[in-house]
Every structure is written in C-alpha cells, then in structure tokens.
Scaffold this motif. Structure first.
Motif, PDB file in Angstrom:
ATOM      1  N   THR A   2       4.589   2.990  -3.389  1.00  0.00           N
ATOM      2  CA  THR A   2       4.777   2.458  -2.045  1.00  0.00           C
ATOM      3  C   THR A   2       5.621   1.198  -2.137  1.00  0.00           C
ATOM      4  O   THR A   2       5.380   0.337  -2.975  1.00  0.00           O
ATOM      5  CB  THR A   2       3.432   2.118  -1.384  1.00  0.00           C
ATOM      6  OG1 THR A   2       2.609   3.271  -1.456  1.00  0.00           O
ATOM      7  CG2 THR A   2       3.639   1.742   0.062  1.00  0.00           C
ATOM      8  N   SER A   4       7.055  -2.320  -0.879  1.00  0.00           N
ATOM      9  CA  SER A   4       6.571  -3.417  -0.035  1.00  0.00           C
ATOM     10  C   SER A   4       7.418  -3.465   1.232  1.00  0.00           C
ATOM     11  O   SER A   4       8.597  -3.107   1.217  1.00  0.00           O
ATOM     12  CB  SER A   4       6.668  -4.741  -0.790  1.00  0.00           C
ATOM     13  OG  SER A   4       7.991  -5.210  -0.785  1.00  0.00           O
ATOM     14  N   PRO A   5       6.802  -3.892   2.350  1.00  0.00           N
ATOM     15  CA  PRO A   5       7.552  -3.927   3.615  1.00  0.00           C
ATOM     16  C   PRO A   5       8.810  -4.786   3.507  1.00  0.00           C
ATOM     17  O   PRO A   5       9.838  -4.464   4.109  1.00  0.00           O
ATOM     18  CB  PRO A   5       6.562  -4.548   4.600  1.00  0.00           C
ATOM     19  CG  PRO A   5       5.219  -4.340   4.000  1.00  0.00           C
ATOM     20  CD  PRO A   5       5.400  -4.321   2.510  1.00  0.00           C
ATOM     21  N   GLU A   6       8.738  -5.851   2.708  1.00  0.00           N
ATOM     22  CA  GLU A   6       9.895  -6.742   2.578  1.00  0.00           C
ATOM     23  C   GLU A   6      11.063  -6.017   1.915  1.00  0.00           C
ATOM     24  O   GLU A   6      12.200  -6.067   2.377  1.00  0.00           O
ATOM     25  CB  GLU A   6       9.542  -7.996   1.749  1.00  0.00           C
ATOM     26  CG  GLU A   6       8.558  -8.941   2.416  1.00  0.00           C
ATOM     27  CD  GLU A   6       7.109  -8.456   2.331  1.00  0.00           C
ATOM     28  OE1 GLU A   6       6.816  -7.577   1.472  1.00  0.00           O
ATOM     29  OE2 GLU A   6       6.281  -8.924   3.140  1.00  0.00           O
ATOM     30  N   ARG A   8      11.464  -2.811   1.666  1.00  0.00           N
ATOM     31  CA  ARG A   8      11.910  -1.728   2.526  1.00  0.00           C
ATOM     32  C   ARG A   8      12.857  -2.255   3.606  1.00  0.00           C
ATOM     33  O   ARG A   8      13.893  -1.656   3.879  1.00  0.00           O
ATOM     34  CB  ARG A   8      10.699  -1.045   3.159  1.00  0.00           C
ATOM     35  CG  ARG A   8      11.067   0.172   3.972  1.00  0.00           C
ATOM     36  CD  ARG A   8       9.890   0.707   4.755  1.00  0.00           C
ATOM     37  NE  ARG A   8      10.338   1.700   5.711  1.00  0.00           N
ATOM     38  CZ  ARG A   8      10.883   1.405   6.888  1.00  0.00           C
ATOM     39  NH1 ARG A   8      11.033   0.144   7.237  1.00  0.00           N
ATOM     40  NH2 ARG A   8      11.290   2.355   7.701  1.00  0.00           N
TER      41      ARG A   8
ATOM     42  N   PRO B  62       1.390   4.818   3.022  1.00  0.00           N
ATOM     43  CA  PRO B  62       0.707   4.261   1.851  1.00  0.00           C
ATOM     44  C   PRO B  62      -0.210   5.311   1.230  1.00  0.00           C
ATOM     45  O   PRO B  62      -0.803   6.130   1.928  1.00  0.00           O
ATOM     46  CB  PRO B  62      -0.113   3.104   2.438  1.00  0.00           C
ATOM     47  CG  PRO B  62       0.282   2.982   3.866  1.00  0.00           C
ATOM     48  CD  PRO B  62       0.916   4.258   4.281  1.00  0.00           C
ATOM     49  N   GLU B  66      -4.382   3.436  -3.195  1.00  0.00           N
ATOM     50  CA  GLU B  66      -3.925   2.065  -3.421  1.00  0.00           C
ATOM     51  C   GLU B  66      -4.638   1.112  -2.474  1.00  0.00           C
ATOM     52  O   GLU B  66      -4.723   1.363  -1.276  1.00  0.00           O
ATOM     53  CB  GLU B  66      -2.418   1.964  -3.224  1.00  0.00           C
ATOM     54  CG  GLU B  66      -1.669   2.545  -4.416  1.00  0.00           C
ATOM     55  CD  GLU B  66      -0.170   2.476  -4.241  1.00  0.00           C
ATOM     56  OE1 GLU B  66       0.531   2.878  -5.162  1.00  0.00           O
ATOM     57  OE2 GLU B  66       0.282   2.023  -3.180  1.00  0.00           O
ATOM     58  N   GLN B  68      -3.981  -1.555  -1.117  1.00  0.00           N
ATOM     59  CA  GLN B  68      -3.266  -2.402  -0.176  1.00  0.00           C
ATOM     60  C   GLN B  68      -2.949  -1.640   1.090  1.00  0.00           C
ATOM     61  O   GLN B  68      -2.077  -1.931   1.792  1.00  0.00           O
ATOM     62  CB  GLN B  68      -1.992  -2.941  -0.823  1.00  0.00           C
ATOM     63  CG  GLN B  68      -2.318  -3.636  -2.125  1.00  0.00           C
ATOM     64  CD  GLN B  68      -1.074  -4.144  -2.835  1.00  0.00           C
ATOM     65  OE1 GLN B  68      -0.029  -4.302  -2.220  1.00  0.00           O
ATOM     66  NE2 GLN B  68      -1.172  -4.415  -4.114  1.00  0.00           N
TER      67      GLN B  68
END
Lengths: 183, 68
Positions: A2, A4-6, A8, B62, B66, B68
């Motif tokens: 996944t 991180s939003p930053e 992405r 997600p 995980e 998070q």
C-alpha cells in the motif's frame, strides 16, 4: 503493498508533467501514455528506493527518460512523425498576436536530436534546473547547457525566429525588444 | 524599467542564472520558451487517461492485514 497517501499524491501530481514530457519527446500520444504507464509501474515497484523528501517528479522523469532510451535503443517502437495524430490532438487555439504556432513548434522539435530535445524540454518547458536536468539525463551540467543552446539555435533556424522577425510584432515580443533596448 | 528587471534572466532555469548571450539570443530564448510553455500548458490541461488513474487506484485499497 500500500502506498502512503503522500507518495500517491506526489505520483498523481506528476502525471500531467510526465505526459507532457513524453508526448513532446515522442510526438505520439499512445507511445507517450505507454511510457508514462511503464514509468509509474517501474516507479511503484522500486518505490522503496525513493528517498522521502527528494523530488518525486524528478525521480519519475528519470525513470521515464531511461525507459524511453531503452525502448528506443531496442528499436521496440519507431518514433513517429508528430504531424499526424499528435498535431491534430493538440488543437492549438487560433493564433493570438503572432505567437509561435504550437504545431509548428512540435514539428520543429521532432527535427532535433533526442539529447537536445529532452534537455530543452526539461529546462525550458518543464522548468527543471540545469542541475536537475543533468541528473535526469545522466549528463554533466555543461553538456546540458550546450545541448540546450544548440537546440534553441536549431529551433530558431527551423522556425525562422530572429531579432527582426514578424513574430516581433506582437505585444509580448515588443515588450521583450523594449526590454532589450532598455525602454 | 528598473535595473533589476533588465537583469532578470528570461529563461526559467530557476537557478537565478543570468544568461550571458547577446540580446538576439535572449530574444530567441524568450520566444521559444514561451512557445514551449504554451505547448506544455495545453498538454498538461488534458485529463489524465483512465488507465493511469486506475493504476494508482488499485493501490488505494489498503490490505486488511496491515495495521494502518
């Protein structure tokens, strides 16, 4: 994994610039979109190598540029004349005040050697510093400067730009001339 | 026009470097730079193709294992 939003967001924000670079470099929309997709996939699979806090855009540009050169060396795809699909897609607005015609410029760009074209696009169109462009192209700063100078000279020859050019009648260029004359 | 404006570099190198070329070269630089930026602006204004957006959206979900 996944993202991180930053990261992405950084990648997402880079896409319009990556596309503009790829389209200008190849002169072909489909080839450019493939390049952008390849660059993003490669970037994502190597995201652990990206150093947080450094310039995501420059990092992705480096990947895309390397990908372009790999494809080109392999002869994987021919770089097509931009006169066709590219020029018609661009739908440049009608001439305003004698500015450079975008299609003329695109056609002239296609006549430049790749090394000059990419250096000019990175610095003069995208706004990277010479140092950033040198890193992206894996070349020395002096080499980048010299390629850009040669690119500008060649473009001005192809497009017929000189100090007393017709283009000089528009507002912006008059302002430039006035600046030169200190008016 | 101020001295400062006269000294301003016309290319957007972003490193504050003042080109040392003769005036005609600076003029050429400005015309070409303006044209290239106009070309880029029109290209950047195009919508991002769906297949590129989907590529990133796939990463948005997600994974449940995980924390998070």
């Amino acid at each position: 994994m996944t993202l991180s939003p930053e990261l992405r967001d950084d990648i997402l924000k880079s896409i319009p610039s990556l596309r503009a670079f790829a389209i200008s470099l190849t002169g072909n929309i489909d080839q450019a979109d493939d390049l952008v997709q390849e660059a993003i996939v490669r970037g994502l699979s190597n995201i652990h190598r990206f150093e947080p806090g450094t310039n995501m855009q420059a990092w992705l540009f480096t990947i895309l540029r390397n990908q372009f050169h790999t494809n080109y060396r392999k002869g994987k795809r021919e770089v097509e004349d931009p006169d066709g699909a590219m020029a018609s897609r661009l739908s440049s607005p009608p001439e305003q005040g004698g500015r450079l015609d975008i299609q003329d410029l695109q056609t002239a760009l296609a006549q430049l050697p790749f090394d000059q074209r990419e250096a000019l696009l990175l610095v003069a169109a995208e706004g990277f510093s010479y140092e950033e462009a040198a890193q992206i192209c894996n070349a020395r700063v002096g080499t980048i400067k010299s390629r850009i100078n040669r690119a500008r000279t060649r473009l001005s020859e192809i497009l017929g730009i000189n100090e007393s050019d017709d283009i000089g009648t528009d507002r912006i260029t008059r302002a430039a001339i006035q600046r030169e004359q200190g008016l | 026009m101020s001295e400062d404006e006269l000294e301003r570099p016309l290319g957007r190198q972003g490193n504050g470097e003042v080109p040392k070329e003769p005036h005609s070269t600076t003029h050429i630089q400005e015309v070409i730079g303006q044209g290239l930026r106009a070309m880029y602006d029109s290209l950047k204004a195009e919508p991002i193709p769906d297949h590129l957006l989907k590529l990133l959206q796939r990463l948005d979900t997600p994974k449940k294992d995980e924390g998070q």
